[in-house]
Design an enzyme around this catalytic site. Structure first.
Site, PDB file in Angstrom:
ATOM      1  N   LYS A  56      27.941 -94.682  45.320  1.00  0.00           N
ATOM      2  CA  LYS A  56      27.066 -93.696  44.687  1.00  0.00           C
ATOM      3  C   LYS A  56      25.656 -93.996  45.201  1.00  0.00           C
ATOM      4  CE  LYS A  56      25.529 -90.804  41.394  1.00  0.00           C
ATOM      5  NZ  LYS A  56      25.727 -91.116  39.960  1.00  0.00           N
ATOM      6  N   SER A  58      21.577 -92.192  46.491  1.00  0.00           N
ATOM      7  CA  SER A  58      20.637 -91.090  46.345  1.00  0.00           C
ATOM      8  C   SER A  58      20.864 -90.071  47.453  1.00  0.00           C
ATOM      9  CB  SER A  58      19.195 -91.609  46.445  1.00  0.00           C
ATOM     10  OG  SER A  58      18.901 -92.524  45.430  1.00  0.00           O
ATOM     11  N   ALA A 109      14.507 -89.397  43.444  1.00  0.00           N
ATOM     12  CA  ALA A 109      13.365 -89.317  42.540  1.00  0.00           C
ATOM     13  C   ALA A 109      12.055 -89.519  43.305  1.00  0.00           C
ATOM     14  CB  ALA A 109      13.501 -90.370  41.439  1.00  0.00           C
ATOM     15  N   HIS A 152      17.502 -91.113  34.728  1.00  0.00           N
ATOM     16  CA  HIS A 152      18.550 -91.369  33.753  1.00  0.00           C
ATOM     17  C   HIS A 152      18.095 -91.102  32.317  1.00  0.00           C
ATOM     18  CE1 HIS A 152      20.770 -92.723  37.126  1.00  0.00           C
ATOM     19  NE2 HIS A 152      20.279 -93.933  37.193  1.00  0.00           N
TER      20      HIS A 152
END
Length: 281
Positions: A56, A58, A109, A152
């Site tokens: 997993k 970005s 982000a 999150h």
């Protein structure tokens, strides 16, 4: 495809909820998993080094890893109303020349923050420091940094730290593009071959569906890794980050990914990515 598949994902509720069934051998025909729990800055680095079979990561790290890893069309995090937030101790804080903590320099982000700051902070921020995401709000609260970029469940809990939201990267992205925001992707090594990659995608999708079919089954697994998150926040976290795009990116999901990476490349923030490299084998 034989043997154990080495996978890394975060201990966050959305990931443990999604992968519970697969990790516990509850997906018929799926390869056995050897799971490593790691925050996004670690998994991004593992992918850039070509370690592990499935990760997993970005979406922002894809331009550096697509030669070695294929994007799976399921299992990740992409949606609306779930963007990263910029937090500070005081509302309206001017970020010009300030120190900002981010969860990873390769994170989606931070990429969204750079696209936003190019217009919103004309003088440019000062120093950027990387911290594990769960350390960012305490660092802002305690004055060790001037602002923090959080992801999150922080969007549900930042007020309890006495912090204020300066900007929502998701709102900025959605207003500009009309598209959902791509956050976390599931990637697998291309060297495994097309049939194995399709089997992995099928397993990830089946695990998502199993999680939805019996949400309580993953409860203990999710709680064990939720980093002291309250049950209410855990449920809100899962509800926000696990959605139809987790089951399948679909045309709109792929368009969101292509748009993000194309805009970032146009501003020389990432290498250019071809549409073919994003296509699932």
């Amino acid at each position: 495809m034989t043997g154990t598949t080495r996978i890394a994902y975060s201990p966050c509720p959305n990931d443990t909820f999604v992968f519970h069934a697969w990790a516990h051998g509850l997906v018929p025909g799926a390869p056995e998993l050897d799971v490593t729990f790691a925050d996004i800055d670690v998994t991004n680095d593992l992918a850039e080094r070509g370690e592990l079979d499935v990760l997993k990561v970005s979406y922002a790290v894809l331009p550096w890893i697509l030669d070695e890893y294929a994007l799976l069309p399921c299992g990740g995090a992409l949606g609306r109303g779930c963007g990263p937030l910029v937090l500070a101790r005081e509302p309206g804080t001017d970020l010009s020349g300030r120190t900002v903590a981010v969860p990873s320099e390769r994170s989606t982000a931070y990429l969204l923050f750079r696209l936003w700051a190019a217009r919103a902070v004309p003088g440019g921020v000062g120093r950027v420091v990387v911290l594990p995401f769960h350390e960012i709000m305490p660092a802002v609260r305690d004055g060790r940094v001037d602002a923090g970029l959080v992801i999150h469940e922080a969007r549900f809990t930042y007020a309890s730290y006495g912090l204020h939201s300066l900007a929502d990267m998701g709102e900025h992205w959605e207003a500009k593009t009309g598209l959902p925001i791509p956050l976390g992707a599931i990637v697998a090594k291309r060297s495994l071959g097309g049939p194995a990659l399709r089997r992995l995608a099928d397993a990830a999708r089946a695990s998502v569906r199993a999680a939805w079919a019996d949400p309580s089954a993953s409860g203990a697994y999710v709680r064990a890794h939720a980093q002291e998150m309250s049950p209410e926040v855990t449920a809100r976290h899962i509800g926000l980050y696990v959605n139809d795009f987790t089951e399948d990116l679909g045309a709109e999901g792929y368009e969101a990914v292509r748009t993000l990476l194309a805009e970032a490349a146009a501003q020389d923030l990432v290498p250019q990515v071809s549409a073919e490299s994003l296509t699932f084998p």
